[in-house]
Design an enzyme around this catalytic site. Sequence first.
Site, PDB file in Angstrom:
ATOM      1  N   LYS A 178       0.998  -1.067  -0.033  1.00  0.00           N
ATOM      2  CA  LYS A 178      -0.146   0.048   0.103  1.00  0.00           C
ATOM      3  C   LYS A 178       0.968   1.206   0.016  1.00  0.00           C
ATOM      4  O   LYS A 178       1.484   1.592   1.085  1.00  0.00           O
ATOM      5  CB  LYS A 178      -0.865   0.159   1.317  1.00  0.00           C
ATOM      6  CG  LYS A 178      -1.836   1.252   1.182  1.00  0.00           C
ATOM      7  CD  LYS A 178      -2.497   1.724   2.535  1.00  0.00           C
ATOM      8  CE  LYS A 178      -1.646   2.787   2.860  1.00  0.00           C
ATOM      9  NZ  LYS A 178      -1.980   4.309   2.111  1.00  0.00           N
ATOM     10  N   GLU A 181      -1.533   7.281  -0.158  1.00  0.00           N
ATOM     11  CA  GLU A 181      -2.501   7.722  -0.819  1.00  0.00           C
ATOM     12  C   GLU A 181      -2.235   9.166  -1.786  1.00  0.00           C
ATOM     13  O   GLU A 181      -2.870   9.387  -2.787  1.00  0.00           O
ATOM     14  CB  GLU A 181      -3.770   8.246   0.159  1.00  0.00           C
ATOM     15  CG  GLU A 181      -3.493   9.256   0.988  1.00  0.00           C
ATOM     16  CD  GLU A 181      -4.707   9.609   1.763  1.00  0.00           C
ATOM     17  OE1 GLU A 181      -5.805   9.922   1.333  1.00  0.00           O
ATOM     18  OE2 GLU A 181      -4.558   9.759   3.168  1.00  0.00           O
ATOM     19  N   GLY A 231       6.959   5.497   7.832  1.00  0.00           N
ATOM     20  CA  GLY A 231       5.988   6.796   8.102  1.00  0.00           C
ATOM     21  C   GLY A 231       6.343   7.276   9.408  1.00  0.00           C
ATOM     22  O   GLY A 231       7.365   7.135  10.202  1.00  0.00           O
ATOM     23  N   GLY A 236       3.354   4.506  13.292  1.00  0.00           N
ATOM     24  CA  GLY A 236       4.142   3.270  13.772  1.00  0.00           C
ATOM     25  C   GLY A 236       3.745   2.593  15.041  1.00  0.00           C
ATOM     26  O   GLY A 236       3.649   1.520  15.334  1.00  0.00           O
ATOM     27  N   GLU A 253      10.086   2.002  10.062  1.00  0.00           N
ATOM     28  CA  GLU A 253      11.153   3.150   9.930  1.00  0.00           C
ATOM     29  C   GLU A 253      10.550   4.227  10.036  1.00  0.00           C
ATOM     30  O   GLU A 253       9.317   4.500   9.375  1.00  0.00           O
ATOM     31  CB  GLU A 253      11.590   2.862   8.353  1.00  0.00           C
ATOM     32  CG  GLU A 253      12.309   1.544   8.052  1.00  0.00           C
ATOM     33  CD  GLU A 253      13.742   1.756   8.587  1.00  0.00           C
ATOM     34  OE1 GLU A 253      14.136   2.684   8.909  1.00  0.00           O
ATOM     35  OE2 GLU A 253      14.182   0.680   8.499  1.00  0.00           O
ATOM     36  N   CYS A 287      13.153  11.749   6.284  1.00  0.00           N
ATOM     37  CA  CYS A 287      13.255  11.092   7.633  1.00  0.00           C
ATOM     38  C   CYS A 287      14.393  11.509   8.477  1.00  0.00           C
ATOM     39  O   CYS A 287      14.305  11.742   9.526  1.00  0.00           O
ATOM     40  CB  CYS A 287      12.790   9.635   7.419  1.00  0.00           C
ATOM     41  SG  CYS A 287      13.994   8.861   6.639  1.00  0.00           S
ATOM     42  N   GLU A 387       9.153  16.514  14.805  1.00  0.00           N
ATOM     43  CA  GLU A 387       9.432  16.352  13.729  1.00  0.00           C
ATOM     44  C   GLU A 387       8.375  17.499  12.950  1.00  0.00           C
ATOM     45  O   GLU A 387       7.575  16.832  12.960  1.00  0.00           O
ATOM     46  CB  GLU A 387       9.525  14.809  13.144  1.00  0.00           C
ATOM     47  CG  GLU A 387       9.755  14.904  11.658  1.00  0.00           C
ATOM     48  CD  GLU A 387       9.640  13.470  11.182  1.00  0.00           C
ATOM     49  OE1 GLU A 387       8.515  12.811  11.390  1.00  0.00           O
ATOM     50  OE2 GLU A 387      10.472  12.549  10.679  1.00  0.00           O
TER      51      GLU A 387
HETATM   52  P1  NAP Z   1       2.423   8.640   7.954  1.00  0.00           P
HETATM   53  O1  NAP Z   1       1.110   9.618   8.047  1.00  0.00           O
HETATM   54  O2  NAP Z   1       2.622   8.251   9.252  1.00  0.00           O
HETATM   55  O3  NAP Z   1       1.649   7.626   6.880  1.00  0.00           O
HETATM   56  C1  NAP Z   1       2.433   6.676   6.378  1.00  0.00           C
HETATM   57  C2  NAP Z   1       1.917   5.368   5.455  1.00  0.00           C
HETATM   58  O4  NAP Z   1       0.962   4.770   6.598  1.00  0.00           O
HETATM   59  C3  NAP Z   1       0.829   5.992   4.452  1.00  0.00           C
HETATM   60  O5  NAP Z   1       0.687   5.241   3.333  1.00  0.00           O
HETATM   61  C4  NAP Z   1      -0.538   6.090   5.475  1.00  0.00           C
HETATM   62  O6  NAP Z   1      -1.525   6.126   4.632  1.00  0.00           O
HETATM   63  C5  NAP Z   1      -0.249   4.885   6.255  1.00  0.00           C
HETATM   64  N1  NAP Z   1      -0.997   4.824   7.190  1.00  0.00           N
HETATM   65  C6  NAP Z   1      -1.765   5.863   7.846  1.00  0.00           C
HETATM   66  N2  NAP Z   1      -2.403   5.740   9.099  1.00  0.00           N
HETATM   67  C7  NAP Z   1      -2.430   4.166   9.247  1.00  0.00           C
HETATM   68  C8  NAP Z   1      -2.710   3.185  10.004  1.00  0.00           C
HETATM   69  N3  NAP Z   1      -3.522   3.321  11.152  1.00  0.00           N
HETATM   70  N4  NAP Z   1      -2.460   1.933   9.845  1.00  0.00           N
HETATM   71  C9  NAP Z   1      -1.651   1.539   8.805  1.00  0.00           C
HETATM   72  N5  NAP Z   1      -1.258   2.525   7.802  1.00  0.00           N
HETATM   73  C10 NAP Z   1      -1.648   3.792   8.078  1.00  0.00           C
HETATM   74  O7  NAP Z   1       3.599   9.316   7.218  1.00  0.00           O
HETATM   75  P2  NAP Z   1       3.618  10.401   5.972  1.00  0.00           P
HETATM   76  O8  NAP Z   1       3.031  11.487   6.434  1.00  0.00           O
HETATM   77  O9  NAP Z   1       2.976   9.678   4.861  1.00  0.00           O
HETATM   78  O10 NAP Z   1       5.204  10.457   5.854  1.00  0.00           O
HETATM   79  C11 NAP Z   1       6.129  11.125   6.856  1.00  0.00           C
HETATM   80  C12 NAP Z   1       6.689  10.335   7.894  1.00  0.00           C
HETATM   81  O11 NAP Z   1       7.433   9.094   7.191  1.00  0.00           O
HETATM   82  C13 NAP Z   1       7.628  11.200   8.561  1.00  0.00           C
HETATM   83  O12 NAP Z   1       7.445  11.085   9.817  1.00  0.00           O
HETATM   84  C14 NAP Z   1       8.895  10.567   8.492  1.00  0.00           C
HETATM   85  O13 NAP Z   1      10.152  10.864   9.264  1.00  0.00           O
HETATM   86  C15 NAP Z   1       8.626   9.130   8.047  1.00  0.00           C
HETATM   87  N6  NAP Z   1       9.593   8.332   7.311  1.00  0.00           N
HETATM   88  C16 NAP Z   1      10.647   7.827   7.623  1.00  0.00           C
HETATM   89  C17 NAP Z   1      11.682   7.060   6.958  1.00  0.00           C
HETATM   90  C18 NAP Z   1      12.624   6.379   7.560  1.00  0.00           C
HETATM   91  O14 NAP Z   1      13.264   5.568   6.667  1.00  0.00           O
HETATM   92  N7  NAP Z   1      12.837   5.986   8.638  1.00  0.00           N
HETATM   93  C19 NAP Z   1      11.560   7.402   5.480  1.00  0.00           C
HETATM   94  C20 NAP Z   1      10.675   8.214   4.845  1.00  0.00           C
HETATM   95  C21 NAP Z   1       9.682   8.724   5.740  1.00  0.00           C
HETATM   96  P3  NAP Z   1      -2.339   7.299   3.884  1.00  0.00           P
HETATM   97  O15 NAP Z   1      -1.456   8.481   4.147  1.00  0.00           O
HETATM   98  O16 NAP Z   1      -2.121   6.881   2.442  1.00  0.00           O
HETATM   99  O17 NAP Z   1      -3.629   7.532   4.466  1.00  0.00           O
END
Ligand code: NAP
Length: 493
Positions: A178, A181, A231, A236, A253, A287, A387
């Site tokens: 997945k 979005e 994410g 997480g 991650e 990240c 963050e």
């Molecule tokens: P996010 O809001 O946590 O979303 C990440 C993914 O999880 C999306 O596909 C999201 O779906 C999905 N998701 C949301 N709620 C969920 C739930 N309850 N259960 C399962 N999946 C769910 O993060 P983002 O805003 O997309 O990305 C930014 C974050 O990613 C930052 O915190 C960044 O640090 C982190 N990141 C970490 C790394 C690393 O390697 N450590 C690398 C890149 C990014 P939808 O958004 O499609 O609804």
Amino acid sequence: MDVKFNYINGQWVESVSKQTRDIINPATGEIIAQVTDSIKEDAKHAIEAAKASFYETREWRDMSAQDRSDLLYKVCAEIDRQRDKLSRLDTLDSGKPLREAEGDIDDAYHCFQFYAGLIKMPYGGVYDVNDGFGPTHSYTVKEPVGVCAQITPWNYPLLMAVWKIAPALAAGNSIVFKPSEETPLSVIVLFDILDQAGLPKGAANLVLGTGKNVGQYLSSSMDVDMVTFTGSTAVGQEIAKTAACNIKKVGLELGGKSPNIIFADADFEGAVEWAMIGIFFNQGEVCSAGSRIIIEKSLKDKFVKRLAERANNITLGNGLDNPDMGPLISERQMYKVLHYIALGKEEGANLVCGGERYIDGDRAKGFFVKPTIFDDCTSDMSIVKDEIFGPVVTIQTFETEEEAVRLANETRYGLAGAVFTTDGARALRVIKELRAGITWINAYNPTYNEAPWGGYKMSGVGRELGIYGLDEYRETKQININLTPGPVGWYTH
Ligand code: NAP
Ligand code: MG
């Protein structure tokens, strides 16, 4: 406009919801595509397909490593052939400058290539064990985990997907993927490439939809053996909780708030430029971003002045025109960043540059925020603790090495960090004390497919990339062979 569908069991299929979702170009606010908007039932179908592929037809799982490798090499050749299309899609979808998107596609290509080769390496171990029950041969094999659900964010649309998909498939798993979005377009092309390369049906499935509808179902399914997620830390934590239902293997991650420590003896212009790469690369939506500059007091004024000069010269524009920085991913993310900027001012930080939306001409239609520097920051401020995931950097000062280390570790995160100094012994002492998984000396942010990637503390569990990334997607089985079958005389009657 064609609606893009899910890829389940080797077929492109519409969501049972029949609903669609608009995909927006954040540089213009325009709709660039429509995708099917999935719900739980679609995730369920995808899991069933992956499960049948892994446990019943077994074609991918049982394929020789050499044949799996050949197919993955075909995939990476096709990624390379479609480099321009894929990088353009990532730019349109996420806003990033085109040359950065091209770099991402090159990394994705090399990542597939790395795992296609790695899967043919010897693995497992042979152990010399206690022979209290007679001579025993003990060894290990590695096996795929099973059905793996994989969920990614929007900041590196294709690359974050490939970091998960390449090792999971190399290891012989069946996957349900997945994407965010916000940015599914390049991943849809990747699934077309997997299909054309002849991946057995059900081995890789794609479900387009929100975290709430699809992601949650995947992580809470009793039929999923493993969930890997990139994410935010908050999501997480949710995933770790729901994944507990069947003790899934979990890889997380998560976010970061990483320190960039600069000593007065550092190469000055080098440290300035790396600090910029640390926080303004990919609009700061990284990240591992070096979002907390921790600098020796005697150098601070000169450094901040130079950093601000250069930040003020950063060009902002449509990613296709290759500016220094593109827009943020969405209106929501832009307002989140602007909210933190307001909080920074309220909490007493000193705004040096940026600090507002960029709305010159056409840019008003997009979601641009100027590169922003806050001086005179303290560890209790929200802009230092949280963050932000945008082009906002905070400055704190230290007078001793111990103080630098203390400030650097004063965070619940532990993803990355760097130190700039020309004193080699000091660089190593400081890095040794950093509670973080990825560190640099005199550099910031480069990433390598060969080296492990992941965080300490609330930045995650497990490692991606390198041999570690493959091992995440494998179980280890211990096999013990009694070399002298027959009674051992344990019971006396
Ligand atoms: P996010 O809001 O946590 O979303 C990440 C993914 O999880 C999306 O596909 C999201 O779906 C999905 N998701 C949301 N709620 C969920 C739930 N309850 N259960 C399962 N999946 C769910 O993060 P983002 O805003 O997309 O990305 C930014 C974050 O990613 C930052 O915190 C960044 O640090 C982190 N990141 C970490 C790394 C690393 O390697 N450590 C690398 C890149 C990014 P939808 O958004 O499609 O609804
Ligand atoms: Mg988009």
